[in-house]
Design a protein around this motif. Structure first.
Motif, short mmCIF file in Angstrom:
data_model
loop_
_atom_site.label_atom_id
_atom_site.label_comp_id
_atom_site.label_asym_id
_atom_site.label_seq_id
_atom_site.Cartn_x
_atom_site.Cartn_y
_atom_site.Cartn_z
N LYS A 184 0.83 -1.23 0.00
CA LYS A 184 0.00 0.00 0.00
C LYS A 184 0.86 1.27 0.00
CE LYS A 184 -1.90 -1.16 3.89
NZ LYS A 184 -1.04 -2.35 4.11
N SER A 185 1.84 1.30 0.91
CA SER A 185 2.70 2.50 1.00
C SER A 185 3.50 2.68 -0.28
CB SER A 185 3.65 2.40 2.20
OG SER A 185 2.91 2.40 3.39
N SER A 186 3.98 1.58 -0.84
CA SER A 186 4.75 1.66 -2.08
C SER A 186 3.87 2.22 -3.19
CB SER A 186 5.27 0.28 -2.48
OG SER A 186 6.02 -0.27 -1.43
N PRO A 190 3.33 10.82 4.78
CA PRO A 190 3.94 9.48 4.86
C PRO A 190 3.45 8.69 6.08
CG PRO A 190 5.54 11.18 5.44
CD PRO A 190 4.28 11.89 5.08
N GLN A 191 3.58 7.39 6.00
CA GLN A 191 3.17 6.54 7.13
C GLN A 191 4.01 6.87 8.36
OE1 GLN A 191 3.11 2.41 6.07
NE2 GLN A 191 2.81 1.70 8.15
N ASP A 192 5.29 7.07 8.13
CA ASP A 192 6.20 7.39 9.23
C ASP A 192 6.61 8.86 9.08
OD1 ASP A 192 8.25 7.69 10.97
OD2 ASP A 192 9.47 6.04 10.22
N LEU A 240 -2.82 10.10 1.73
CA LEU A 240 -2.63 9.97 3.18
C LEU A 240 -2.36 8.52 3.56
CD1 LEU A 240 -5.69 12.23 4.20
CD2 LEU A 240 -3.31 12.94 3.80
N ASP A 241 -1.15 8.29 4.07
CA ASP A 241 -0.77 6.92 4.43
C ASP A 241 -0.98 6.72 5.93
OD1 ASP A 241 0.25 4.39 4.47
OD2 ASP A 241 2.10 4.87 3.39
N GLU A 242 -2.01 6.01 6.25
CA GLU A 242 -2.39 5.73 7.64
C GLU A 242 -2.44 7.00 8.49
OE1 GLU A 242 -0.93 2.21 9.36
OE2 GLU A 242 -0.67 1.20 7.45
N PRO A 243 -3.33 7.93 8.12
CA PRO A 243 -3.37 9.21 8.84
C PRO A 243 -3.77 9.10 10.30
CG PRO A 243 -5.21 9.05 7.28
CD PRO A 243 -4.30 7.89 7.01
#
Ligand SMILES: Nc1ncnc2c1ncn2[C@@H]1O[C@H](COP(=O)(O)OP(=O)(O)OP(=O)(O)O)[C@@H](O)[C@H]1O
Ligand SMILES: [Mg+2]
Length: 217
Positions: free
Chosen positions: A43-45, A85-87, A162-165
């Motif tokens: 997903k993030s990729s 980003p997720q992180d 939005l990656d895991e907001p």
């Protein structure tokens, strides 16, 4: 159909391991879609490919019907894309919350006083104005996530990725983010594991599974 994002037959692999293959996805103007999938499914990729941070092995990405042939083509749309980003560890550029939230406006040439009032306004909207002068790296993970979101929303980008907001947020903060994101009429791709969060936000949900993207509602 007027689309903000068209992903056409995109494939990606890391270290010769295929993460996904032949993915096609269209996100129209003001449409919100969510992507779910198990840990490590890619997903993030996928989001990084749409944000122009990594290049797909095959396939094409179009932003506003403009083909992104190379990663540098994304530069033209840098201020139209808000990528969370997720992180968020490496996200911040300034030592304090207010400076970081003001940063993107200052970079656009907006005067300090105006940038400050807009930044303070968004902190208030997100109910984190008490964090104004705190040092970024002393904040909790959840606080950092909301500050990062504030610094993205402040420039009103046309596309939000939005990656895991909400992955570090408590229930109250999650509700607040849902209300804010629901009030924003922009194209969005939201990656999340929080079922109730995405259901209250995105009418269309996809699952990344076994290398492909399937629509689950
Ligand atoms: N730069 C990299 N080098 C090596 N492997 C990587 C790299 N980036 C991602 N991967 C691997 O690719 C796979 C997909 O990673 P990705 O971060 O896209 O998954 P994800 O679906 O976002 O997972 P999660 O739900 O845990 O956030 C994982 O197995 C990950 O370890
Ligand atoms: Mg991820």
């Amino acid at each position: 159909m007027s689309c903000s994002i068209n992903v056409k037959n995109v494939s990606y692999e890391i270290n010769e391991r295929v993460l996904f293959q032949d993915i096609t996805l269209n996100v129209s103007h003001e449409e919100k879609i969510a992507i779910v999938g198990s840990n490590g499914s890619g997903k993030s990729s996928f989001l990084k490919i749409v944000a122009g941070l990594i290049k797909p092995k095959e396939g094409e990405v179009f932003l506003f019907h403009d083909k992104m042939e190379k990663l540098k083509d994304f530069r033209k749309y840098r201020s139209d894309i808000g990528y969370l980003p997720q992180d968020v560890n490496d996200f911040f550029l300034c030592p304090t919350v207010i400076e970081d939230v003001m940063f993107n406006l200052r970079a656009k040439g907006i005067k300090k006083d105006d940038a400050y009032s807009k930044a303070f306004e968004i902190l208030k909207e997100l109910e984190i104005e008490h964090l104004e002068n705190r040092t970024i790296y002393d904040l909790s993970g959840g606080e950092q996530k909301i500050v990062a979101l504030a610094s993205i929303l402040i420039t009103k980008p046309k596309i939000l990725l939005l990656d895991e907001p909400t992955n570090a947020l408590d229930e109250e903060a999650e509700k607040k983010i849902v209300n804010i994101l629901n009030s924003i009429k922009k194209s969005m791709i939201i990656v999340s594991h929080h079922k109730s969060f995405i259901e209250s936000l995105a009418p269309t949900i996809y699952r990344l599974k076994e290398n492909s993207l399937e629509k689950i509602n």
